[in-house]
Structures are given as C-alpha cells and as structure tokens.
Design an enzyme around this catalytic site. Structure first.
Site, PDB file in Angstrom:
ATOM      1  CB  SER A 144      -0.910   0.024   1.232  1.00  0.00           C
ATOM      2  OG  SER A 144      -1.568   1.275   1.355  1.00  0.00           O
ATOM      3  CE1 TYR A 158      -3.930  -2.504   5.234  1.00  0.00           C
ATOM      4  CE2 TYR A 158      -3.511  -0.304   4.368  1.00  0.00           C
ATOM      5  CZ  TYR A 158      -3.796  -1.645   4.161  1.00  0.00           C
ATOM      6  OH  TYR A 158      -3.953  -2.107   2.873  1.00  0.00           O
TER       7      TYR A 158
END
Length: 250
Positions: A144, A158
């Site tokens: 990501s 995250y």
C-alpha cells in the site's frame, strides 16, 4: 499466438473479489493456470473460477485463513499437488482496521490480526512456496502507499504492516535472487473496491483530492502492474516497489 504466461501456474491469495479477482483475470488472460484462495466467500470464489476457465486455462479455488500460518502452508502444498507446480505467487489477501492510537481502547487484538494476515501469512506463503518454485519464479505482494507514508490519522497500525511487508520483500529478493526468482511489491493508492468505494462521501473525496489525477484507480489498473511483474518482461526487476496510486504519494 503464444501468451506470455502460458504453461505457468499462479496462486493469488484473496482472489474472490476486488483487486485479487482482477489479478486472477489478468494472469489467466495471459495464459496462466490460476489458483485463488478465499476465507469465507465460497460462492464468489467459485464464480471467479468459472470466469477464469472461460479464458481457456485451468482454475480452482481453495479455502484458507491467511492469518493462520498452518492453513497457508497447507494451501501452498495443495495448489502444488493439484497443478503440479507453482510459478507465480501473488500475496493479495489483507485486512484493514483504522483507528488512532489514543482512541483504540488498547485494541491490540485488531493489530495482531492485521499482522497475522498482512505479514505473517505472507511470510508463511513465501516460505512454503520457495522450495516448490522453479528457478525464475515470481513473488509479488500487494502492499500500500501507506507503507511508505501515512497521510492521514488512524492508519498507523495498517501502515506498519505494509511497511513490514515492503522490508521483507526486499530481503526476500536478496535471498532468492541467486535462483532468478524475483520478489516485488505493488503499492496501490485509493482503488475503487467493495472495501473502499470511490463514491463513499467525505473519506473518498479526501482521497481523490490527495491524488495528482483527481480520481480513484481501478482494480484492473493494479492487476496490470502485477501481470507485468509476473511476465518475462520484468525479469530484471526485483526488490522493487511499483506504486499504482494516481500520484497519491507524489
């Protein structure tokens, strides 16, 4: 006309929907036989399998909890036994939980689950596939953009999992490089999926505003990057991160 991945076998974890399903389709279009894994959406997974078979390749769905390292190991073994080989591993399965560090009521269970799926599950898959994979194989993990920066509050946990994945992938590239196995990461930005729809109000509007292109990306745009890294054309790319984010981190 020969296809770039004809004769290859790919495993795409979390392939029943969204980015994973798009990756499975892209690899099948290029001629690869494709196995997908799913956690609970059996009907959706079987629907994807039927779609993949429509491209003239073999395809099969396998159930596995990506956060359970034993199940991940069994998944890789089952795919190898069914198809006879594994040439391409795409670590796509992942979970996302948002929340700021001071307002999470010490919710470490959610943090543990994210690390189990996003990091430990990937590490288990790579460890299991390495002995099965022939020289010249491909390992591609879906990271990501927040693995390199954290542009908004509440994403620290995250971000930590995706930063860990990026570091591991670079190290694995060193470990497996002598065998010609490439290891890379694809880092999506805002992508229009069930988990992060492009028209969801203030949150999606803010993400669009962060991008240089002013829009969400599509799952197919991420899949195109994965298909390239899986192809012979990417044989000299390893230990790298390809960012597919419309300029989110520009």
């Amino acid at each position: 006309m020969s296809k770039l991945l004809e004769g290859k076998v790919a495993l795409v974890t979390g392939g029943s929907r969204g980015i994973g399903a798009a990756i499975a389709r892209a690899l099948a279009k290029d001629g690869a036989d494709v196995a997908i894994s799913y956690a609970s959406s059996k009907d959706r997974a079987e629907a994807v399998v039927e779609e993949l078979k429509g491209f003239g390749v073999r395809a099969k769905a396998f159930q596995a909890d990506q956060g359970n390292t034993d199940e991940v190991g069994n998944l890789v073994a089952a795919v190898g036994a069914h198809f006879g080989r594994v040439d391409i591993l795409v670590n796509n399965a992942g979970v996302l939980v948002l929340g700021q560090v001071h307002d999470r009521a010490n919710n470490l269970d959610a943090l543990d689950r994210m690390f189990d799926v996003n990091v430990r599950g990937v590490a288990a898959a790579v460890r299991a596939v390495a002995p099965l994979m022939a020289d010249g194989g491909r390992i591609i993990s879906i990271g990501s953009v927040v693995g390199e920066s954290t542009p908004f509050a509440g994403a620290a946990d995250y971000s930590g999992t995706k930063a860990a994945l990026l570091g591991l992938s670079r190290g694995w590239a060193r470990d497996l490089g002598p065998r010609g196995i490439t290891v890379n990461t694809v880092q999506p930005g805002p992508i229009d999926t069930d988990m992060n729809p492009a028209e969801s109000g203030e949150f999606s509007d803010a993400q669009k505003a962060f991008t240089a292109l002013g829009r969400y990306g599509t799952a197919d745009e991420v899949a195109a990057a994965v298909a390239f890294l899986a192809s012979p054309n990417a044989s000299y790319i390893t230990g790298s991160a390809i960012t597919v984010d419309g300029g989110f981190n520009a």
